[in-house]
Design a protein around this motif. Sequence first.
Motif: not given
Length: 135
Positions: A10-12, A76-77, A100, A105
């Motif tokens: 989800q966040t990378g 993801n930020h 988004g 994130l």
Amino acid sequence: LGLWDRFCQQTGFDLTNSQFAVFRDTLYAVPEGLASFEGLHTLRAGLQLGSLKKNRLEPAHALALSLSKADALSMNHIALRAGDERVRRYLQGHLLEESGPDGWLLVTVDGYPLGWGKRSQGVIKNAYPKGLRAY
């Protein structure tokens, strides 16, 4: 570790070459070859990654602060700039609005990690620790 894998997708976020340990309800990345802590009172056995709660993982503030600027920008930020009113609002514990994809994130300021937020339908719920919030 399925929850951890889902969080990483989800966040990378990518944490390779690490061993994992669960102490109570907390997931840690621990050094390779770490001795057993059985029978010992341990505050932290490594880098706190997150808390395991009812089929979900809530990422730890320590994990956010351990990230480099390059790590943060590859995830993801939400990118804020110093002087942006939203930085103050985040540090006070308020919600942020930003469209988004839903999910966890990283909140960054000038590329540096500040903490976590969880976006749902364009609203980012603040995960900055309550004890650190500026009032």
